[in-house]
Design a protein around this motif. Structure first.
Motif, PDB file in Angstrom:
ATOM      1  N   PHE A  89       0.832  -1.200   0.000  1.00 20.42           N
ATOM      2  CA  PHE A  89       0.000   0.000   0.000  1.00 20.42           C
ATOM      3  C   PHE A  89       0.874   1.262   0.000  1.00 20.42           C
ATOM      4  O   PHE A  89       0.639   2.192  -0.770  1.00 20.42           O
ATOM      5  CB  PHE A  89      -0.926  -0.004   1.217  1.00 20.42           C
ATOM      6  CG  PHE A  89      -1.750   1.249   1.338  1.00 20.42           C
ATOM      7  CD1 PHE A  89      -2.871   1.428   0.548  1.00 20.42           C
ATOM      8  CD2 PHE A  89      -1.384   2.254   2.229  1.00 20.42           C
ATOM      9  CE1 PHE A  89      -3.628   2.591   0.638  1.00 20.42           C
ATOM     10  CE2 PHE A  89      -2.137   3.413   2.328  1.00 20.42           C
ATOM     11  CZ  PHE A  89      -3.259   3.584   1.535  1.00 20.42           C
ATOM     12  N   SER A  90       1.868   1.284   0.871  1.00 19.07           N
ATOM     13  CA  SER A  90       2.763   2.446   0.946  1.00 19.07           C
ATOM     14  C   SER A  90       3.471   2.685  -0.381  1.00 19.07           C
ATOM     15  O   SER A  90       3.571   3.821  -0.847  1.00 19.07           O
ATOM     16  CB  SER A  90       3.806   2.250   2.060  1.00 19.07           C
ATOM     17  OG  SER A  90       3.173   2.193   3.309  1.00 19.07           O
ATOM     18  N   SER A  91       3.937   1.620  -0.979  1.00 18.20           N
ATOM     19  CA  SER A  91       4.601   1.718  -2.290  1.00 18.20           C
ATOM     20  C   SER A  91       3.646   2.293  -3.332  1.00 18.20           C
ATOM     21  O   SER A  91       4.019   3.172  -4.119  1.00 18.20           O
ATOM     22  CB  SER A  91       5.022   0.326  -2.734  1.00 18.20           C
ATOM     23  OG  SER A  91       6.354   0.272  -3.024  1.00 18.20           O
ATOM     24  N   SER A  92       2.422   1.804  -3.339  1.00 11.29           N
ATOM     25  CA  SER A  92       1.424   2.279  -4.292  1.00 11.29           C
ATOM     26  C   SER A  92       1.121   3.757  -4.083  1.00 11.29           C
ATOM     27  O   SER A  92       0.977   4.516  -5.046  1.00 11.29           O
ATOM     28  CB  SER A  92       0.126   1.483  -4.150  1.00 11.29           C
ATOM     29  OG  SER A  92       0.346   0.137  -4.481  1.00 11.29           O
ATOM     30  N   MET A  93       1.032   4.177  -2.833  1.00  6.35           N
ATOM     31  CA  MET A  93       0.756   5.593  -2.550  1.00  6.35           C
ATOM     32  C   MET A  93       1.896   6.477  -3.057  1.00  6.35           C
ATOM     33  O   MET A  93       1.657   7.548  -3.624  1.00  6.35           O
ATOM     34  CB  MET A  93       0.545   5.828  -1.050  1.00  6.35           C
ATOM     35  CG  MET A  93      -0.624   5.113  -0.463  1.00  6.35           C
ATOM     36  SD  MET A  93      -2.336   5.647  -0.728  1.00  6.35           S
ATOM     37  CE  MET A  93      -2.507   6.716  -1.972  1.00  6.35           C
ATOM     38  N   HIS A  94       3.133   6.015  -2.866  1.00  9.13           N
ATOM     39  CA  HIS A  94       4.287   6.784  -3.360  1.00  9.13           C
ATOM     40  C   HIS A  94       4.281   6.853  -4.886  1.00  9.13           C
ATOM     41  O   HIS A  94       4.583   7.897  -5.473  1.00  9.13           O
ATOM     42  CB  HIS A  94       5.597   6.196  -2.835  1.00  9.13           C
ATOM     43  CG  HIS A  94       5.865   6.559  -1.415  1.00  9.13           C
ATOM     44  ND1 HIS A  94       5.619   5.707  -0.370  1.00  9.13           N
ATOM     45  CD2 HIS A  94       6.311   7.719  -0.861  1.00  9.13           C
ATOM     46  CE1 HIS A  94       5.923   6.303   0.760  1.00  9.13           C
ATOM     47  NE2 HIS A  94       6.341   7.523   0.503  1.00  9.13           N
ATOM     48  N   GLU A  95       3.934   5.747  -5.532  1.00 14.65           N
ATOM     49  CA  GLU A  95       3.846   5.751  -7.000  1.00 14.65           C
ATOM     50  C   GLU A  95       2.759   6.705  -7.481  1.00 14.65           C
ATOM     51  O   GLU A  95       2.958   7.447  -8.452  1.00 14.65           O
ATOM     52  CB  GLU A  95       3.573   4.343  -7.524  1.00 14.65           C
ATOM     53  CG  GLU A  95       4.759   3.419  -7.437  1.00 14.65           C
ATOM     54  CD  GLU A  95       4.430   2.025  -7.956  1.00 14.65           C
ATOM     55  OE1 GLU A  95       3.640   1.901  -8.915  1.00 14.65           O
ATOM     56  OE2 GLU A  95       4.948   1.054  -7.367  1.00 14.65           O
ATOM     57  N   MET A  96       1.616   6.712  -6.795  1.00 11.92           N
ATOM     58  CA  MET A  96       0.530   7.624  -7.179  1.00 11.92           C
ATOM     59  C   MET A  96       0.937   9.079  -6.967  1.00 11.92           C
ATOM     60  O   MET A  96       0.624   9.942  -7.790  1.00 11.92           O
ATOM     61  CB  MET A  96      -0.737   7.295  -6.383  1.00 11.92           C
ATOM     62  CG  MET A  96      -1.388   5.999  -6.821  1.00 11.92           C
ATOM     63  SD  MET A  96      -2.779   5.495  -5.794  1.00 11.92           S
ATOM     64  CE  MET A  96      -3.876   6.878  -5.926  1.00 11.92           C
ATOM     65  N   LEU A  97       1.647   9.354  -5.879  1.00 12.34           N
ATOM     66  CA  LEU A  97       2.127  10.712  -5.638  1.00 12.34           C
ATOM     67  C   LEU A  97       3.074  11.141  -6.755  1.00 12.34           C
ATOM     68  O   LEU A  97       2.983  12.253  -7.279  1.00 12.34           O
ATOM     69  CB  LEU A  97       2.828  10.796  -4.280  1.00 12.34           C
ATOM     70  CG  LEU A  97       3.459  12.137  -3.931  1.00 12.34           C
ATOM     71  CD1 LEU A  97       2.394  13.233  -3.847  1.00 12.34           C
ATOM     72  CD2 LEU A  97       4.230  12.037  -2.625  1.00 12.34           C
ATOM     73  N   HIS A  98       3.955  10.238  -7.130  1.00 12.64           N
ATOM     74  CA  HIS A  98       4.905  10.523  -8.217  1.00 12.64           C
ATOM     75  C   HIS A  98       4.152  10.797  -9.525  1.00 12.64           C
ATOM     76  O   HIS A  98       4.444  11.766 -10.229  1.00 12.64           O
ATOM     77  CB  HIS A  98       5.875   9.354  -8.387  1.00 12.64           C
ATOM     78  CG  HIS A  98       6.861   9.535  -9.475  1.00 12.64           C
ATOM     79  ND1 HIS A  98       7.914  10.423  -9.390  1.00 12.64           N
ATOM     80  CD2 HIS A  98       6.954   8.957 -10.695  1.00 12.64           C
ATOM     81  CE1 HIS A  98       8.599  10.382 -10.514  1.00 12.64           C
ATOM     82  NE2 HIS A  98       8.040   9.495 -11.322  1.00 12.64           N
ATOM     83  N   LEU A  99       3.167   9.950  -9.848  1.00  8.80           N
ATOM     84  CA  LEU A  99       2.377  10.154 -11.064  1.00  8.80           C
ATOM     85  C   LEU A  99       1.624  11.485 -11.027  1.00  8.80           C
ATOM     86  O   LEU A  99       1.603  12.229 -12.011  1.00  8.80           O
ATOM     87  CB  LEU A  99       1.371   9.034 -11.235  1.00  8.80           C
ATOM     88  CG  LEU A  99       1.881   7.699 -11.742  1.00  8.80           C
ATOM     89  CD1 LEU A  99       0.777   6.643 -11.641  1.00  8.80           C
ATOM     90  CD2 LEU A  99       2.347   7.817 -13.178  1.00  8.80           C
ATOM     91  N   ALA A 100       0.997  11.772  -9.896  1.00  8.78           N
ATOM     92  CA  ALA A 100       0.228  13.002  -9.778  1.00  8.78           C
ATOM     93  C   ALA A 100       1.131  14.236  -9.877  1.00  8.78           C
ATOM     94  O   ALA A 100       0.758  15.235 -10.480  1.00  8.78           O
ATOM     95  CB  ALA A 100      -0.539  13.015  -8.466  1.00  8.78           C
TER      96      ALA A 100
END
Length: 130
Positions: A114-125
């Motif tokens: 989950f944490s990894s996914s949130m960081h990836e989404m932050l990077h994408l956004a």
């Protein structure tokens, strides 16, 4: 990503207005019980149970609000997870539960994913300037 956000917001709005499918199914089940009628066949279908019906959700998740209150519950099934979260101005606080006695689940691994996914989404956004 915007499409996923929009779909989520639509479904959340529908559920808040009482239009979530699970609420209608629960109502049908309760009315049958209260009126002494036979339980509709849907509720004895194995696929109903496998899809989470009757409290069999493998992933039970809930937003517990935008306050400082936080809670957690045990998973609904032995091989499942409880995933509760609250959104703060500067962070998302999560509580993940799983039974240690179940070798199929691992709350720490789910937290890391989950944490990894949130960081990836932050990077994408950030990159796409959403």
């Amino acid at each position: 990503m915007l499409s996923a956000f929009n779909k989520h917001n639509t479904l959340m709005s529908e559920a808040q207005d009482g239009n979530g499918f699970d609420r209608h199914l629960l109502g049908l089940y309760l009315i049958a019980k209260e009126e002494g009628r036979p339980t509709p066949e849907l509720f004895s279908d194995p696929l109903y149970s496998r899809s989470g019906g009757g409290g069999n959700f493998v992933l039970s998740s809930s937003l517990v609000g935008y306050t400082s209150v936080m809670g957690a519950v045990a998973p609904m099934v032995h091989y499942g997870y409880g995933f509760f979260y609250r959104i703060r101005d500067d962070r998302i606080v999560i509580s993940i539960t799983a039974w240690k006695s179940c070798h199929e689940t691992d709350a720490a691994s789910l937290f890391n994913a989950f944490s990894s996914s949130m960081h990836e989404m932050l990077h994408l956004a950030t990159k796409s300037q959403l």
